[in-house]
Design an enzyme around this catalytic site. Structure first.
Site, PDB file in Angstrom:
ATOM      1  N   ASP A 137      -0.938  -1.647   6.242  1.00 53.53           N
ATOM      2  CA  ASP A 137      -0.779  -0.956   7.420  1.00 53.53           C
ATOM      3  C   ASP A 137      -1.714  -1.786   8.586  1.00 53.53           C
ATOM      4  O   ASP A 137      -2.666  -2.394   7.940  1.00 53.53           O
ATOM      5  CB  ASP A 137      -1.377   0.678   7.594  1.00 53.53           C
ATOM      6  N   GLU A 143       0.879  -1.163   0.011  1.00 55.22           N
ATOM      7  CA  GLU A 143      -0.023  -0.089   0.007  1.00 55.22           C
ATOM      8  C   GLU A 143       0.782   1.322  -0.218  1.00 55.22           C
ATOM      9  O   GLU A 143       1.727   1.467   0.816  1.00 55.22           O
ATOM     10  CB  GLU A 143      -0.880   0.069   1.204  1.00 55.22           C
ATOM     11  N   ASP A 196      -3.757  -1.047  10.550  1.00 57.05           N
ATOM     12  CA  ASP A 196      -4.975  -0.433  11.053  1.00 57.05           C
ATOM     13  C   ASP A 196      -6.107  -0.438  10.098  1.00 57.05           C
ATOM     14  O   ASP A 196      -6.203  -1.353   9.224  1.00 57.05           O
ATOM     15  CB  ASP A 196      -4.697   1.333  11.180  1.00 57.05           C
ATOM     16  N   ASP A 243      -7.754   1.566   7.996  1.00 59.75           N
ATOM     17  CA  ASP A 243      -7.462   2.045   6.616  1.00 59.75           C
ATOM     18  C   ASP A 243      -6.700   0.796   5.834  1.00 59.75           C
ATOM     19  O   ASP A 243      -6.991   0.405   4.884  1.00 59.75           O
ATOM     20  CB  ASP A 243      -6.526   3.102   6.233  1.00 59.75           C
TER      21      ASP A 243
END
Ligand code: 0RA
Length: 645
Positions: free
Chosen positions: A511, A433, A513, A515
């Site tokens: 990541d 990403e 998290d 998102d």
């Protein structure tokens, strides 16, 4: 073992090994594997016996308990397994069913077994693979009981009391020495299968209870699955987060050429095709003759109707079979007395006679519907025309992808940092990403066998995009080219060609998290819808970057969750410094290598499709328009990438 002994072994020990011993020696031959899947398969095997009893008309309630110790209890209100003397074996019939491989319910000639696990191996296999098993039968006014250890009978069948009910209860504790990976049951996995069974066999009530966990009111977690309508309800459930195109589900149930056939279908406003097929309650992932029959019946009938209705008058392009199935969710379920399973995972029906049975059934069902619902009929035909139009656009876009792939020199995407190895079996590609994390990964990797392809921000949500948009998307084109995958063979213009696949590990690295999970899910959705074979072949993985770095002096350790972090802090004593990684971008190249990319220390989660029907529903829910169910689901499954989808 000496060479000599080995010879002896193969010569005369095979026979001795037959039966229960052999199941323990080669469990995978009987239940597929000894991992999570095989562990759950034990439950399905036992439940299938109760389902058979229900299909024979003698049972309408089945309960499945996950007990505190991860043993399982399956109970039904059927006739009870016979307990009388089995003449040939000289022991109780119950003992024969429990300890003889392949005995099953076959001594009962009146009921032909239509359910039965993927391998149809019977409850004796479960017994062989259980540390302990207890069978209790309510029958003839008495309660009968027998127990076993690793398949070995502990005592002859005995009576332990009186009863005015009938039924069978089996409690088994899987053997840890066989299921070494885990013996912990997953509630959601079992719930998905029980729900599926309730829809496939309407009228039966299945109650699943998790005695390991209580809700806020102090009750065990429990769900009751029951369907009065069967497949038409199943289709509505699968499509509950999609927008239905017609007012009603189209469905039929009946017998054709002696084969029980059930079909339900509904069109929605999406662009994906969701066909699910079952044979004797087994999900036939690879399709087969019943699915071909469905396709044939659908195409013939709709084509004929469209031609005769004059709706195609101004249509200049050709309409193909695929166009009739865009935005279609359908389930085909047949019961076949002697199913022949073929294909890589033995989930493809081979029986020739089934094709015409299903195709006739579908033709009759559809003709009736189209005649009685002219407005819906028109809506469907118009949708098909739009699909054909879009397909022509998509074909052009696909050909662009293909042309790029073929020019291999200089044809690779500019953003790809390739590896130097050329043997796909050892090569890995990380889909990362963002450009900045991509840069770090590029520095941190082992360039011999690890390639990096950065993906920009949010990738396209293929669940909501038409096909040609998908194939025109830059990031998606890059993925096809980098992976070396082309689309279309002579037989099937949409089939994937994996023969030039350049990496056998495709690692999604996002990541840790919300998102990041969202982006990972978008990428997974793409693979699920457009490269499903990559998932089925086990080529897709998810990287697991750490959440924390705990430092004290020279010492540093990583933690993947809060619990681990606290343990490390405790171990290091006072004054430890905690850094929470908000994204891959906060790690330097060395840290990324150490924690997430180095094969010696990283954890890759392989993406598997456990239950395709459920995976399909989850993806449409996560990626579709309907926000509330998505929010609920994400709240319930904070780490939803774990769904094994
Ligand atoms: C064969 C014959 C009969 C019952 C069953 C099998 C049976 C097996 C299982 C396994 C789980 N639950 C079950 N319930 C019934 C009965 C034959 C008779 O009563 O005449």
């Amino acid at each position: 073992m000496s060479e000599e002994k080995k010879h002896n072994y193969s010569a005369d020990s095979i026979q001795a090994l037959e039966g229960m011993e052999h199941v323990r020696m080669r469990p995978s031959m009987y239940i597929g594997d000894v991992g999570v899947r095989g562990l759950h398969h034990l439950v399905y095997e036992v439940v299938d016996n109760s389902i058979d009893e229900a299909l024979a008309g003698h049972c309408d309630e089945i309960s499945v308990d996950i007990n505190e110790d991860n043993s399982i209890t399956v109970r039904d209100n059927g006739r009870g397994i016979p307990v009388g003397l089995h003449k040939k074996e000289g022991v109780s019939a119950l003992e024969v069913v429990m300890t003889k491989i392949g005995a099953g319910g076959k001594f009962d000639k009146d009921s032909y077994k239509v359910s039965g696990g993927l391998h149809g191996v019977g409850v004796s296999c479960v017994n062989a693979l259980s540390d302990h098993l207890k069978a209790t039968v309510h029958r003839d006014g008495k309660i009968w009981e027998q127990e076993y250890e690793r398949g070995k009978t502990l005592y002859p069948v005995k009576t332990v009391g009186g009863t005015d009910k009938t039924g069978t209860e089996v409690t088994f504790l899987p053997d840890k020495s066989i299921f070494q990976q885990t013996t912990e049951y997953n509630y959601d996995t079992l719930a998905a299968r029980m729900r599926e069974l309730a829809y496939l066999n309407k009228g039966i009530t299945v109650v699943l209870t998790d005695k390991r966990n209580k809700d806020d009111e102090g009750n065990f977690i429990s769900e009751t699955f029951h369907s009065t309508e069967g497949l038409s309800e199943f289709v509505k459930f699968l499509d509950s987060t999609r927008e239905q195109l017609t007012s009603d589900v189209i469905s039929m149930e009946g017998e054709k050429n002696g084969i029980p056939v059930e079909v339900a279908m509904v069109y929605n406003t999406s662009y994906s095709e969701n066909l699910h097929s079952y044979v004797n309650n087994i999900n036939t992932h690879e399709g087969g003759t019943h699915l071909s029959g469905f396709r044939r019946g659908l195409t013939h009938t709709l084509k004929k109707y469209a031609d005769e209705s004059g709706l195609l008058k101004n249509v200049k392009f050709e309409i193909s079979g695929d166009d009739f199935r865009e935005g279609l969710t359908a389930i085909v379920s047949v019961k076949v007395a002697e199913p022949q399973f073929e294909g890589q995972t033995k989930t493809k029906l081979g029986n020739r006679e089934v094709t015409s049975a299903v195709s006739q059934a579908v033709a009759e069902m559809l003709n009736d519907f189209l005649e009685e619902n002219p407005n819906d009929a028109k809506t469907i035909v118009q949708k098909v025309i739009l699909a054909a139009q879009a397909r022509h656009a998509a074909k052009k876009a696909r050909e662009m992808v293909q042309r790029k792939t073929v020019m291999s020199i200089g044809g690779l995407p500019g953003k790809l940092s390739d590896c130097s190895e050329t043997d796909p079996a050892v090569c890995e590609i990380f889909l990362v990403e963002g450009d900045s994390a991509g840069g770090t990964a590029k520095q941190g990797r082992d360039r011999n066998f690890q390639a990096i392809l950065p993906l920009r921000g949010k990738i396209l949500n293929v669940e909501k995009a038409m096909q040609h948009k998908v194939f025109e998307n830059e990031e998606i084109k890059n993925m096809f080219t980098a992976l070396g995958i082309t689309i279309g063979t002579e037989e099937d213009p949409r089939a994937l060609n994996l023969s030039k696949l350049r990496y056998h590990k495709v690692v999604i690295m996002c990541d840790a998290d919300v998102d990041g999970s969202h982006i990972a899910t978008l990428i997974l959705t793409f693979f699920f819808r457009y490269m499903r074979e990559m998932v089925e072949q086990g080529y897709i993985y998810i990287a697991t970057p750490p959440l924390y770095l705990v430092k004290k002096g020279q010492k540093k350790e990583y933690a993947w969750d809060d619990n681990q972090r606290d343990l490390i802090v405790q171990k290091m004593g006072g004054g430890a410094n905690i850094q929470r990684y908000k994204g891959l971008g906060e790690m330097n190249a060395e840290q990324l290598w150490d924690t997430t990319m180095n094969p010696e220390f990283r954890t890759l989660r392989q993406v598997t499709i456990d239950n395709l029907t459920e995976a399909d529903r989850v993806f449409s829910m996560l990626m579709g328009d309907d926000v509330p169910p998505r929010r609920d689901f994400i709240e319930r499954n904070a780490k939803y990438a774990n769904i094994d989808a």
